[in-house]
Structure formats: structure tokens, C-alpha cells
Design a protein around this motif. Structure first.
Motif, mmCIF file in Angstrom:
data_model
loop_
_atom_site.group_PDB
_atom_site.id
_atom_site.type_symbol
_atom_site.label_atom_id
_atom_site.label_comp_id
_atom_site.label_asym_id
_atom_site.label_seq_id
_atom_site.Cartn_x
_atom_site.Cartn_y
_atom_site.Cartn_z
ATOM 1 N N VAL A 157 -27.013 54.541 -10.946
ATOM 2 C CA VAL A 157 -26.747 55.219 -9.680
ATOM 3 C C VAL A 157 -27.822 56.259 -9.393
ATOM 4 N N GLU A 158 -28.221 57.020 -10.396
ATOM 5 C CA GLU A 158 -29.297 57.991 -10.205
ATOM 6 C C GLU A 158 -30.579 57.297 -9.759
ATOM 7 N N ASN A 159 -30.850 56.142 -10.351
ATOM 8 C CA ASN A 159 -32.037 55.365 -9.999
ATOM 9 C C ASN A 159 -31.973 54.910 -8.543
ATOM 10 N N ILE A 160 -30.808 54.421 -8.122
ATOM 11 C CA ILE A 160 -30.652 53.926 -6.754
ATOM 12 C C ILE A 160 -30.735 55.063 -5.745
ATOM 13 N N ILE A 161 -30.141 56.224 -6.069
ATOM 14 C CA ILE A 161 -30.238 57.381 -5.174
ATOM 15 C C ILE A 161 -31.689 57.784 -4.992
ATOM 16 N N GLN A 162 -32.447 57.735 -6.061
ATOM 17 C CA GLN A 162 -33.843 58.178 -6.019
ATOM 18 C C GLN A 162 -34.761 57.147 -5.367
ATOM 19 N N ASN A 163 -34.558 55.866 -5.661
ATOM 20 C CA ASN A 163 -35.511 54.839 -5.254
ATOM 21 C C ASN A 163 -35.014 53.883 -4.180
ATOM 22 N N GLY A 164 -33.738 53.988 -3.801
ATOM 23 C CA GLY A 164 -33.220 53.155 -2.736
ATOM 24 C C GLY A 164 -33.346 51.678 -3.045
ATOM 25 N N PRO A 165 -33.687 50.856 -2.046
ATOM 26 C CA PRO A 165 -33.755 49.408 -2.254
ATOM 27 C C PRO A 165 -34.839 48.975 -3.237
ATOM 28 N N GLU A 166 -35.752 49.875 -3.566
ATOM 29 C CA GLU A 166 -36.809 49.547 -4.529
ATOM 30 C C GLU A 166 -36.371 49.775 -5.975
ATOM 31 N N ALA A 167 -35.163 50.257 -6.169
ATOM 32 C CA ALA A 167 -34.681 50.529 -7.523
ATOM 33 C C ALA A 167 -34.633 49.238 -8.330
ATOM 34 N N ARG A 168 -35.054 49.327 -9.567
ATOM 35 C CA ARG A 168 -35.007 48.193 -10.479
ATOM 36 C C ARG A 168 -34.025 48.536 -11.598
ATOM 37 N N ILE A 169 -33.057 47.688 -11.793
ATOM 38 C CA ILE A 169 -32.042 47.955 -12.797
ATOM 39 C C ILE A 169 -32.037 46.846 -13.836
ATOM 40 N N THR A 170 -31.560 47.166 -15.018
ATOM 41 C CA THR A 170 -31.487 46.189 -16.095
ATOM 42 C C THR A 170 -30.230 45.342 -15.937
ATOM 43 N N PRO A 171 -30.166 44.187 -16.604
ATOM 44 C CA PRO A 171 -28.932 43.390 -16.549
ATOM 45 C C PRO A 171 -27.706 44.177 -17.005
ATOM 46 N N ALA A 172 -27.867 44.995 -18.040
ATOM 47 C CA ALA A 172 -26.728 45.794 -18.518
ATOM 48 C C ALA A 172 -26.284 46.799 -17.462
ATOM 49 N N GLU A 173 -27.237 47.379 -16.755
ATOM 50 C CA GLU A 173 -26.886 48.320 -15.691
ATOM 51 C C GLU A 173 -26.207 47.598 -14.527
ATOM 52 N N GLY A 174 -26.625 46.361 -14.254
ATOM 53 C CA GLY A 174 -25.975 45.584 -13.204
ATOM 54 C C GLY A 174 -24.509 45.350 -13.517
ATOM 55 N N ILE A 175 -24.203 45.005 -14.778
ATOM 56 C CA ILE A 175 -22.817 44.820 -15.183
ATOM 57 C C ILE A 175 -22.059 46.139 -15.073
ATOM 58 N N ALA A 176 -22.709 47.227 -15.450
ATOM 59 C CA ALA A 176 -22.061 48.539 -15.374
ATOM 60 C C ALA A 176 -21.741 48.923 -13.930
ATOM 61 N N LEU A 177 -22.640 48.595 -13.009
ATOM 62 C CA LEU A 177 -22.369 48.879 -11.602
ATOM 63 C C LEU A 177 -21.155 48.097 -11.115
ATOM 64 N N GLU A 178 -21.049 46.834 -11.537
ATOM 65 C CA GLU A 178 -19.906 46.015 -11.147
ATOM 66 C C GLU A 178 -18.607 46.529 -11.782
ATOM 67 N N ALA A 179 -18.696 46.948 -13.040
ATOM 68 C CA ALA A 179 -17.496 47.330 -13.787
ATOM 69 C C ALA A 179 -16.994 48.727 -13.449
ATOM 70 N N ILE A 180 -17.897 49.639 -13.127
ATOM 71 C CA ILE A 180 -17.528 51.036 -12.947
ATOM 72 C C ILE A 180 -17.713 51.521 -11.508
ATOM 73 N N VAL A 181 -18.877 51.240 -10.911
ATOM 74 C CA VAL A 181 -19.203 51.844 -9.617
ATOM 75 C C VAL A 181 -18.535 51.117 -8.453
ATOM 76 N N LEU A 182 -18.550 49.800 -8.461
ATOM 77 C CA LEU A 182 -17.906 49.075 -7.367
ATOM 78 C C LEU A 182 -16.416 49.389 -7.247
ATOM 79 N N PRO A 183 -15.672 49.492 -8.361
ATOM 80 C CA PRO A 183 -14.261 49.860 -8.210
ATOM 81 C C PRO A 183 -14.041 51.276 -7.693
ATOM 82 N N ILE A 184 -15.053 52.130 -7.801
ATOM 83 C CA ILE A 184 -14.945 53.462 -7.209
ATOM 84 C C ILE A 184 -15.281 53.396 -5.723
ATOM 85 N N GLY A 185 -16.360 52.676 -5.388
ATOM 86 C CA GLY A 185 -16.809 52.614 -4.003
ATOM 87 C C GLY A 185 -15.974 51.720 -3.125
#
Length: 351
Positions: A77-105
Motif C-alpha cells: 500500500v505504501e508503494n502504491i500511494i507513492q508510485n501510483g499505477p507505476e508501482a511494482r509489487i511482488t507476487p506475495a504482496e499481490g496475495i496480501a493485497l487480496e487477503a487484507i486490503v481488498l476486504p477493507i476497501g
């Protein structure tokens, strides 16, 4: 979900991302309690968001596994806030976004005894502010159930659109309705009803018999069904509609539908709890012509759900499908103010 899709989805949260980042700064166990307050079937004596020591062993293991995702989610999330659509995330971070951030948003919040579980993140204050009006809507939304179907016991969602009239999708009603000359009737050997109490841990059904197929719309994925008299108040339908960016919510019965959606994603968001009434908030993405597009976290059983404006508690759309986390479609009901089928059934578009 590929990397670009998950980043794009997280970016739609806009300014709420800062609030989500603050939520993620909390202790991992506390974050998981916010994300997954309803993974156990709570009884009356167990509070929502109970601490792990009060949960069954399987729930303890599930929460501990989710805790491992909090750190990667925070970094992503910090990466996306800072870099917007240019943010590059790892596969593990992608799973974390699905597991933690999407259920919040874009949460899919369980409902029990007519009350929704508290939300986390940016939705918490807004939903609490409108709790009374939201929970009033719950009483008018039921699960469409059938007898005599060769494969299914329930079909989707329906809601009271006028006294004695339930609105759902054409593709839901088509499972038990057959053309009969200029009209429609129940298929031979089939009956249907709406259960308004299919909530988490509910023990007593609240079934209202469906007595007649009033009509199936020729142009929209919409059907009207007559039901036996009940004490529920019909939901109010908006005459003014909505626009892109408006906060809305869906009330319905998300079901596992692995044919359209990734089973792992669904498991992370819905935690294996399907077929019960949920509150699913989101935003309108676009409105044009005969389609309203929203991003609430819906699944197959949401077919026929009402899409409700958060501020007015008026129904603006009839959800009819889409792909989970990629955009969902609804009929913009205010466009049907002069529709002959709705008029003949006594369905009023509020002035």
C-alpha cells in the motif's frame, strides 16, 4: 488477479488508501480482527471481532495465517500511494493485497440478527453513520428459494419493490418460470418463496410464498413476482438516480461461483462463508444508457440484489452480474419510471 489488475483495483480506493494505510499500521492480530470479524459462526454470547482465544481452533489457525500477510500488505500500500499505477509489487504482496486490503476497501460484511458486523478502514464511520437506514433495508431483502428444481435449492436475491411485489433478475426467475401465451407461469412441479432471514447462524426461516409471475421484462434482466402478504415495508426506488463516484451498497446472498471467479480469491475474501445475507459497500464507477457499473464485492448469488445509495437509502439499481473485483452491472431503475411492467405491478419510482 494479475499484478496490473490488483494495483488498478487498489487505486480506485483513492483518498481512502491513506485511511487503509493507517489501519495496516496496527498490530497484525488487530488488523486481522478488523478484516475477518465473522469467520466463526458467532453465537449471541460471542462478540463480533472476538479475540483468538475465544474462537474454535480452525479460526485461530486462519487468523494466524492472515497475520503473515499484514506486513507485505502494508509495504504494498505504501508503494502504491507513492508510485501510483507505476508501482511494482511482488507476487506475495499481490496475495496480501487480496487477503487484507481488498476486504477493507470493498468488504462483504456479514449480517446477524438484522445487524451488520462493524467495518474496518474508511467504511467504518460512514456505515455507522447510516446504520439505522441500512439495517432498515435488510428487512426487505430475501433469498429466492425453490422446490422441484433438478439442481438447485436457491437461485439468487429478491427484494420488496412494492406491496406484494418482489423484484429480481430475469435469469433468476427463468429457472422456475415458463412462458404461457402472452404471460408467464410457474413451471410444472415447481414452487418458490423468499426467505428474509437467511442470515449468519439464523435458525428460524422467514419465508414468504411467491404466488405468481407478474412479468419478465423483455429488454432488461428484471422480473417481478407476486408474493403473499407480509409486514415488510417496500424499499424506496430513486427517481433521480446516481452518478460516478457515489457511495452505494448491495444487499444480497453471495454464493461460491468458481466458474467465473478465482476460488482462492473468493476464499480469502469470503472465508468459505457463502449463501447468507451480506452488506457489500462500494462505489458507482460509471452510469450510461441502460447500465450502472459498480465495484461492490458481489458473487453469483447476488443476482437480483438491490443497489442502494448510501446517503438516501433509495434503491438506484438492480444488480444482474459481472466479474468479481472487476466491475459489476446493474439496471439503472430510475430510467424505468414510465415502464409499463413496473407501472402495472404498482412499483413506484419515488419522486
Amino acid at each position: 488477479m494479475v499484478q496490473h489488475d490488483i494495483v488498478s483495483q487498489i487505486l480506485t480506493f483513492g483518498k481512502d488508501l491513506d485511511v487503509i494505510a493507517e489501519e495496516l499500521a496496527d498490530d497484525p492480530a488487530a488488523v486481522v480482527r478488523k478484516v475477518a470479524p465473522g469467520r466463526a459462526r458467532y453465537g449471541a454470547e460471542m462478540a463480533v471481532g472476538a479475540r483468538a482465544e475465544r474462537l474454535p481452533a480452525v479460526e485461530v489457525a486462519t487468523r494466524r495465517a492472515l497475520e503473515d500477510y499484514v506486513g507485505p500488505a502494508r509495504h504494498a500500500v505504501e508503494n502504491i500511494i507513492q508510485n501510483g499505477p507505476e508501482a511494482r509489487i511482488t507476487p506475495a504482496e499481490g496475495i496480501a493485497l487480496e487477503a487484507i486490503v481488498l476486504p477493507i476497501g470493498r468488504p462483504a460484511i456479514l449480517i446477524q440478527d438484522g445487524s451488520f458486523f462493524p467495518a474496518a478502514g474508511a467504511w467504518k464511520d460512514e456505515l455507522e453513520k447510516h446504520r439505522t437506514s441500512i439495517e432498515t433495508v435488510f428487512t426487505g431483502v430475501g433469498r429466492i428459494e425453490v422446490a422441484g428444481h433438478p439442481d438447485l435449492a436457491w437461485l439468487g436475491t429478491g427484494w420488496l419493490a412494492a406491496p406484494g411485489v418482489i423484484m429480481t433478475n430475469r435469469h433468476v426467475a427463468a429457472e422456475f418460470a415458463r412462458a404461457d401465451g402472452a404471460g408467464w407461469k410457474f413451471a410444472s412441479g415447481m414452487s418458490a418463496w423468499a426467505d428474509f432471514n437467511e442470515e449468519l447462524s439464523a435458525r428460524t426461516p422467514m419465508e414468504i410464498k411467491l404466488t405468481e409471475v407478474i412479468g419478465i421484462h423483455p429488454d432488461f434482466d428484471l422480473a417481478l413476482l407476486a408474493c403473499a402478504p407480509c409486514d415488510f415495508a417496500p424499499l424506496r426506488i430513486s427517481a433521480t438516480g446516481t452518478k460516478a463516484g457515489a457511495k452505494v451498497y448491495v444487499v444480497g446472498y453471495p454464493a461460491a461461483d468458481g466458474r467465473r471467479n478465482d476460488p482462492d480469491e473468493m476464499q480469502r475474501i469470503f472465508a468459505g462463508v457463502y449463501n447468507v445475507k451480506r452488506l457489500q459497500p462500494g462505489e458507482v464507477r460509471s452510469v450510461g444508457g441502460t447500465r450502472l457499473v459498480h465495484d461492490c464485492s458481489t458473487l453469483g448469488g447476488n443476482s437480483g440484489s438491490c443497489v442502494v445509495d448510501l446517503e438516501t437509502a433509495e434503491v438506484v439499481g438492480l444488480h444482474f452480474g459481472g466479474r468479481y473485483l472487476q466491475g459489476n452491472n446493474a439496471v439503472p431503475l430510475w430510467e424505468l419510471a414510465d415502464d409499463p411492467l413496473l407501472r402495472s405491478a404498482g412499483v413506484t419510482i419515488a419522486a
